[in-house]
Design a protein around this motif. Sequence first.
Motif, PDB file in Angstrom:
ATOM      1  N   THR A 155      43.374  83.314 -61.920  1.00  0.00           N
ATOM      2  CA  THR A 155      43.119  81.914 -62.251  1.00  0.00           C
ATOM      3  C   THR A 155      44.435  81.160 -62.256  1.00  0.00           C
ATOM      4  OG1 THR A 155      41.957  80.429 -63.784  1.00  0.00           O
ATOM      5  CG2 THR A 155      43.319  82.144 -64.786  1.00  0.00           C
ATOM      6  N   PHE A 157      46.334  76.826 -62.326  1.00  0.00           N
ATOM      7  CA  PHE A 157      46.194  75.429 -62.705  1.00  0.00           C
ATOM      8  C   PHE A 157      47.142  74.548 -61.893  1.00  0.00           C
ATOM      9  CE2 PHE A 157      45.310  78.383 -66.041  1.00  0.00           C
ATOM     10  CZ  PHE A 157      44.147  77.934 -66.627  1.00  0.00           C
ATOM     11  N   GLY A 161      46.438  76.160 -58.968  1.00  0.00           N
ATOM     12  CA  GLY A 161      45.062  76.076 -58.514  1.00  0.00           C
ATOM     13  C   GLY A 161      44.954  76.197 -57.007  1.00  0.00           C
ATOM     14  N   TRP A 180      41.708  75.813 -61.020  1.00  0.00           N
ATOM     15  CA  TRP A 180      41.625  74.577 -61.798  1.00  0.00           C
ATOM     16  C   TRP A 180      42.441  73.480 -61.095  1.00  0.00           C
ATOM     17  CZ3 TRP A 180      39.418  74.469 -66.938  1.00  0.00           C
ATOM     18  CH2 TRP A 180      38.985  75.713 -67.420  1.00  0.00           C
ATOM     19  N   LEU A 210      37.292  74.126 -60.194  1.00  0.00           N
ATOM     20  CA  LEU A 210      37.015  73.169 -61.267  1.00  0.00           C
ATOM     21  C   LEU A 210      37.879  71.924 -61.051  1.00  0.00           C
ATOM     22  CD1 LEU A 210      37.055  75.776 -64.173  1.00  0.00           C
ATOM     23  CD2 LEU A 210      35.031  74.766 -63.087  1.00  0.00           C
ATOM     24  N   ASN A 250      42.540  70.387 -68.332  1.00  0.00           N
ATOM     25  CA  ASN A 250      42.616  71.515 -69.266  1.00  0.00           C
ATOM     26  C   ASN A 250      43.955  71.581 -70.001  1.00  0.00           C
ATOM     27  OD1 ASN A 250      41.264  74.031 -70.259  1.00  0.00           O
ATOM     28  ND2 ASN A 250      43.116  74.966 -69.414  1.00  0.00           N
ATOM     29  N   GLY A 265      34.645  74.021 -68.655  1.00  0.00           N
ATOM     30  CA  GLY A 265      35.293  74.781 -67.601  1.00  0.00           C
ATOM     31  C   GLY A 265      35.652  76.190 -68.045  1.00  0.00           C
TER      32      GLY A 265
END
Length: 281
Positions: A155, A157, A161, A180, A210, A250, A265
């Motif tokens: 995962t 961000f 992401g 993300w 997301l 987030n 999320g």
Amino acid sequence: MHRFDPPRRNFLKEALATGFALAVQPISAASIITDSHDLDTGLAGIALDDGILPAYFARPRMPSGKLPVMLVVQEIFGVHEHIRDICRRLAKLGYLAIAPELYFRQGNPAEASDIATIINTIVSKVPDTQVMQDLDATLAWANLHGGDAGHAAITGFCWGGRIIWLYASHNPNLKAGIAWYGKLVGEHGTLTPSQPVDIAATLKVPVLGLYGGQDGSIPQDSVNSMRQALDQGHSHSEIVVYPGAGHAFNADYRPSYNASAAQDGWQRMLGWLASHDMKAR
């Protein structure tokens, strides 16, 4: 816990951010801080051919067996406190979570005073191929330190992401990915030969994307293009858009934080992991 000699530990402390990145100060009062109770947390030094890759890891203190691995890919600000906290949140759920500092050759983004400096002096010099190799090395380290590389997901961000889509293409043995708000389209060059939309149709790993409907840096036409490309493949990837959320929804330490989108999320991510053989045992 893995031990390091003093020179190496000092190097890791200097290479990895402590606290929040300078460019995101002041920190929001909504910032979530996860404790380390019942966790082993610390700094890893992953040996590469051209140096030592610093990483932050968190895992349950007394696991009953090998742990599923969560690779956590940093925001543009590097492995600062928010990314470390994400690792601790995942460790509390039973994962070995590890976040490598993927800019370590180019500089420390936590010390830069603004985003433009980070982009121009550090991020613009980071090759995608280097990132893929560093993530491979991180997964191998995790497998030797209590993790199960056969049960691994990723995962990330913002900057990370985008990397999630690319690494899911690079490593088809992953169980799942969760991206993300990572960019989906962009320029092609020596350092960035492919963009997520280019590899979407050939993905084998299921990725959950997301995104924020009010994200000015990721327009909805690029999200629609990605959906269309994914529809041409068989990875069963999905994209969820939160209409009222912007970029970095987030990031609880920033004004961009959208609690409802972030919480939904997070639950969707956990459900995605569980449905793809990545529920912590």
